[in-house]
Design an enzyme around this catalytic site. Structure first.
Site, PDB file in Angstrom:
ATOM      1  N   GLU A  47     -18.755  41.244 -24.243  1.00  0.00           N
ATOM      2  CA  GLU A  47     -18.772  39.761 -24.329  1.00  0.00           C
ATOM      3  C   GLU A  47     -19.403  38.352 -24.915  1.00  0.00           C
ATOM      4  O   GLU A  47     -20.711  39.044 -24.102  1.00  0.00           O
ATOM      5  CB  GLU A  47     -18.301  38.898 -22.564  1.00  0.00           C
ATOM      6  CG  GLU A  47     -17.439  37.964 -22.541  1.00  0.00           C
ATOM      7  CD  GLU A  47     -16.727  37.587 -21.505  1.00  0.00           C
ATOM      8  OE1 GLU A  47     -16.643  38.096 -20.035  1.00  0.00           O
ATOM      9  OE2 GLU A  47     -16.033  36.793 -22.050  1.00  0.00           O
ATOM     10  N   CYS A 245     -13.424  36.954 -20.527  1.00  0.00           N
ATOM     11  CA  CYS A 245     -12.424  35.103 -20.469  1.00  0.00           C
ATOM     12  C   CYS A 245     -12.218  34.744 -21.860  1.00  0.00           C
ATOM     13  O   CYS A 245     -11.618  33.625 -22.108  1.00  0.00           O
ATOM     14  CB  CYS A 245     -13.611  33.962 -19.978  1.00  0.00           C
ATOM     15  SG  CYS A 245     -13.540  34.330 -17.940  1.00  0.00           S
ATOM     16  N   ASN A 381      -6.979  39.449 -19.791  1.00  0.00           N
ATOM     17  CA  ASN A 381      -7.714  40.312 -18.844  1.00  0.00           C
ATOM     18  C   ASN A 381      -8.115  39.821 -17.712  1.00  0.00           C
ATOM     19  O   ASN A 381      -7.659  40.663 -16.846  1.00  0.00           O
ATOM     20  CB  ASN A 381      -9.289  39.065 -19.188  1.00  0.00           C
ATOM     21  CG  ASN A 381     -10.198  38.678 -18.664  1.00  0.00           C
ATOM     22  OD1 ASN A 381     -10.981  40.866 -18.544  1.00  0.00           O
ATOM     23  ND2 ASN A 381     -11.038  37.910 -18.465  1.00  0.00           N
ATOM     24  N   GLU A 382      -8.528  38.606 -16.818  1.00  0.00           N
ATOM     25  CA  GLU A 382      -8.248  38.638 -15.521  1.00  0.00           C
ATOM     26  C   GLU A 382      -6.880  37.853 -15.212  1.00  0.00           C
ATOM     27  O   GLU A 382      -7.183  36.080 -15.263  1.00  0.00           O
ATOM     28  CB  GLU A 382      -9.384  38.164 -15.189  1.00  0.00           C
ATOM     29  CG  GLU A 382     -10.286  38.743 -14.805  1.00  0.00           C
ATOM     30  CD  GLU A 382     -11.683  38.140 -14.155  1.00  0.00           C
ATOM     31  OE1 GLU A 382     -11.665  36.844 -14.009  1.00  0.00           O
ATOM     32  OE2 GLU A 382     -12.741  39.188 -13.697  1.00  0.00           O
TER      33      GLU A 382
HETATM   34  O1  AHR Z   1     -18.234  39.259 -17.611  1.00  0.00           O
HETATM   35  C1  AHR Z   1     -18.367  37.670 -17.100  1.00  0.00           C
HETATM   36  C2  AHR Z   1     -16.994  37.159 -16.726  1.00  0.00           C
HETATM   37  O2  AHR Z   1     -16.486  37.397 -14.976  1.00  0.00           O
HETATM   38  C3  AHR Z   1     -15.681  37.693 -17.475  1.00  0.00           C
HETATM   39  O3  AHR Z   1     -15.370  36.998 -18.503  1.00  0.00           O
HETATM   40  C4  AHR Z   1     -14.564  37.394 -16.780  1.00  0.00           C
HETATM   41  O4  AHR Z   1     -13.022  38.833 -17.391  1.00  0.00           O
HETATM   42  C5  AHR Z   1     -14.744  37.325 -15.070  1.00  0.00           C
HETATM   43  O5  AHR Z   1     -14.296  36.337 -14.474  1.00  0.00           O
END
Ligand code: AHR
Length: 680
Positions: A47, A245, A381-382
């Site tokens: 990321e 994120c 993602n989340e």
């Molecule tokens: O890995 C850091 C963050 O943790 C990522 O962006 C997210 O998916 C999680 O909250």
């Protein structure tokens, strides 16, 4: 480092000697059919957080090369007569600068870029400077001096390098020259100075770039070689990208949109990074995504390191953590979701489609006519709540219809337990997604006590992708200390034992610039010239490069070894590599004492040799740093299998009553150990 393990003196083989009286008899059933270990088992999650992309893996050294940050001159210092213009040759990046004669022969005009936390340059290496330029005065030719320098240190610019670039056309053209600095500096700057031909002298400059000539695999628009090599060393089975994120975006319009990251780099629009304002003291208002490391580059990198690409796409919901979902604009209405679904379908075409298809053609024009062979796609993602489930269902229906071979990864929310998690898993099963992404950033106790987490998961239906996890210290010291790595290693034995449920895993986050992090711990740290492997990195690498092809039962008193009562704080797993014939046993000793262990391997061909790899530090909070990167590293040794154990307390080889071999050894306190037996 190699050394020979000293075992206790021994002379005679004594069949069945006191096996049942010795502690910690770990029995491996090497004859068992076992459970196949997926190629994707140990992967990487990339990321763009902590300046992992621009300023990190992406080898570009110039910040804001297209003058498109919100503050168009961010990253640049200008002097003399410099004007920002906005009718440049690249539609998505219309800004550029016009540098003109200052009005006085002594006064210089030019600009300088300090890179992202400085530009790391090394003596004698080549750097590729490029710029799109045109003359905009009366002279037919203009000259600029291009140099590397360090304006904050007292260093003679002669020590770096200075070259002259001649711009010879009133039409936009790309110009290149090579800079070879005479010295190494982690904090160099790039300076460009106009050498006016006459009083009308004027020159337009756009997309000013500086790359090391040597990148990973020497790709143009390539990756920083040292960082990419450390990633490649892990031999990841999957590469999940681009987030996290940043996929969701702080707002929907700043979500990651892959189509904006392909095609010529000059025309890829920038995007605000989701992590720009994350924490007051760690916010970086100059944190943008250039898109230079875009989807083509991710696919290509995955291919180069042998990983399955796993792109993650926005499901039409902006970062749920940051936003109130009841506010319009944070969630795309279901009946307006089609463009998002189309992005997913088009992405599959970009990756796998024929060169005659619209998006396959784009891939081919970028230099990769062969398909990337995409097999997995994550939607969201989340994300959580039924709003997510409903959106995922719409994506799944469309993808399954057009591309039934693509496996879909759904989310189980931001935590690996609790209300959201409990609601989502059954929904994911109902939808029939292929994998469910679990995220757990937890304290030591979680990892120590949950090596059996997956032992009772349903064996059928959706599989687990442990997509983001890392041990965050309970003492508030959330770095990458040895103890965190040890408990991660203990927990990971549960991945292997449950390889029929756990198909993919990846530690998170992957990369972090020492000066630009928003989140820690991270697997790999770097500055402008160096890369550091954390203790957790070594654990990941040991697992990833020794994952075998099938997991076989390893038991103690008939039970899996998962730090349960009577198991002396041990966690263990065993795999067989059918290609090499190796039997690989991983053991984490979470206790504070050294322990005897007895490895009884049943049903194996003759054991020919044994390599021992250990990871240990006497100091639980020891950590590798950029300055001292090798404080905690794996130590390799060879165990002499010809040594015989003859006494109750001696180390070496003996036989169980059924004739199967037992290796008696000692594992140090708080140590992760891997025993690799070869049978050929
Ligand atoms: O890995 C850091 C963050 O943790 C990522 O962006 C997210 O998916 C999680 O909250």
């Amino acid at each position: 480092m190699k050394k020979t393990l000293l075992t206790a003196a021994a002379a005679l083989v004594c069949a069945g000697l006191g096996a049942q009286n010795r502690p910690n008899l770990l029995t491996v059933d090497a004859a068992a059919e076992g459970i196949p270990i997926q190629k994707t088992m140990y992967g990487q999650f990339f990321e763009d957080i902590n300046f992992a992309a621009d300023g990190g893996l992406y080898a570009e050294k110039v910040m804001n090369r297209s003058f498109e940050y919100d503050n168009n001159l961010q990253g640049w210092k200008t002097f003399g007569k410099v004007r920002l213009m906005d009718d440049g040759p690249f539609k998505n990046n219309p800004h550029y600068v016009r540098i003109s004669y200052s009005g006085h022969p002594v006064r210089k005009t030019g600009l300088e870029n300090g890179g992202i936390f400085g530009m790391g340059v090394e003596a004698g290496k080549e750097y590729r400077f490029s710029v799109w330029a045109r003359t905009s005065g009366k002279a037919k030719k203009e000259r600029v001096t291009v140099m590397l320098c360090n304006p904050t240190a007292d260093i003679d610019p002669q020590s770096f390098c200075t070259e002259t670039l001649v711009v010879d056309s009133p039409e936009w053209k790309k110009y290149e020259l090579t800079l070879v600095p005479g010295m190494t500096d982690p904090k160099a700057s790039l300076r460009i100075i106009l050498n006016p031909e006459d009083s009308s002298s004027s020159l337009d400059l756009e997309h000013i770039s500086l790359f090391p000539a040597e990148t990973f695999n020497n790709d143009d628009n390539g990756l920083r070689k040292d960082i990419a090599e450390v990633l490649a060393e892990m031999k990841p089975g999957i590469l999940r990208f681009p987030g996290g994120c940043i996929v969701e975006g702080a707002t929907l319009d700043t979500r990651y949109q892959w189509k904006k990251t392909v095609g010529p780099v000059e025309n890829r629009p920038i995007n605000e990074n989701r992590w720009i304002y994350d924490q007051g003291n760690r916010m970086f208002p100059d944190y943008y995504q250039s898109g230079g490391l875009g989807f083509y580059e991710y696919f290509r990198f995955a291919e180069e390191v042998g990983a399955e690409p796993l792109p993650v796409l926005s499901c039409g919901i902006a970062c749920q953590f940051e936003n109130d979902m009841s506010i319009p604009g944070n969630m795309v209405p279901l009946d307006e979701l089609q463009p998002y679904i189309d992005d997913a379908l088009d992405l599959i075409e970009f990756a796998n489609g024929s060169v005659k298809s619209k998006w396959g053609k784009v891939r081919a024009e970028m230099g990769h006519p062969a398909p990337f062979n995409l097999k997995y796609l994550a939607v969201g993602n989340e994300n959580w709540t039924m709003e997510y489930v409903n959106r995922l269902a719409a994506f799944k229906k469309a993808i399954n219809k057009k591309y039934p071979e693509i496996k879909i990864v759904g989310s189980s929310g931001p935590f690996a337990s609790g209300e959201w998690f409990d609601e989502l898993w059954p929904e994911m099963r109902k939808l029939g997604v292929d994998l469910v992404d679990e995220h757990f950033y937890s304290w030591e106790g979680f990892y120590e006590n949950n090596a059996d987490r997956y032992d009772n998961y349903p064996r059928n239906g959706s599989k687990v992708f442990a997509g983001e996890y890392a041990c965050h210290g309970s003492d508030g010291k959330k770095y990458n200390h040895f103890n965190a790595a040890l408990v991660e290693a203990a927990f990971m034995t549960g991945f292997e034992r449950n390889a029929d449920v756990v198909y993919m895993t990846s530690y998170a986050p992957l990369l972090s610039h020492v000066e630009g992090w928003q989140w820690r711990p991270d697997l790999i740290w770097f500055d402008n010239l160096n890369v550091m492997r954390s203790c957790s990195y070594y654990v990941q690498k040991i697992y990833s490069t020794n994952k075998g092809t099938r997991s076989v039962p390893l038991t103690m008193d008939g039970r899996p070894v998962a730090n349960k009562e009577g198991q002396h704080q041990l966690c263990a797993s065993s795999v067989i590599d059918d290609v090499t014939g190796e039997i690989i046993i991983k053991i984490a000793n979470l206790s504070n004492y050294s322990q005897e262990i007895n490895l009884n391997i049943k049903g194996a061909a003759e054991l020919m040799s044994c390599q021992l790899t250990t990871l240990h530090s006497d100091n639980p909070v020891a950590e590798n740093t950029i300055e001292d990167p090798y404080q905690v590293v794996p130590v390799e040794s060879t165990i002499d299998l010809t040594r015989k154990a003859t006494e109750e307390n001696s180390l070496g080889m003996r036989k169980a009553s059924d004739g199967s071999p037992i290796l008696t050894d000692r594992i140090g306190p708080r140590t992760f150990a891997m025993y690799k037996f070869s049978t050929r």
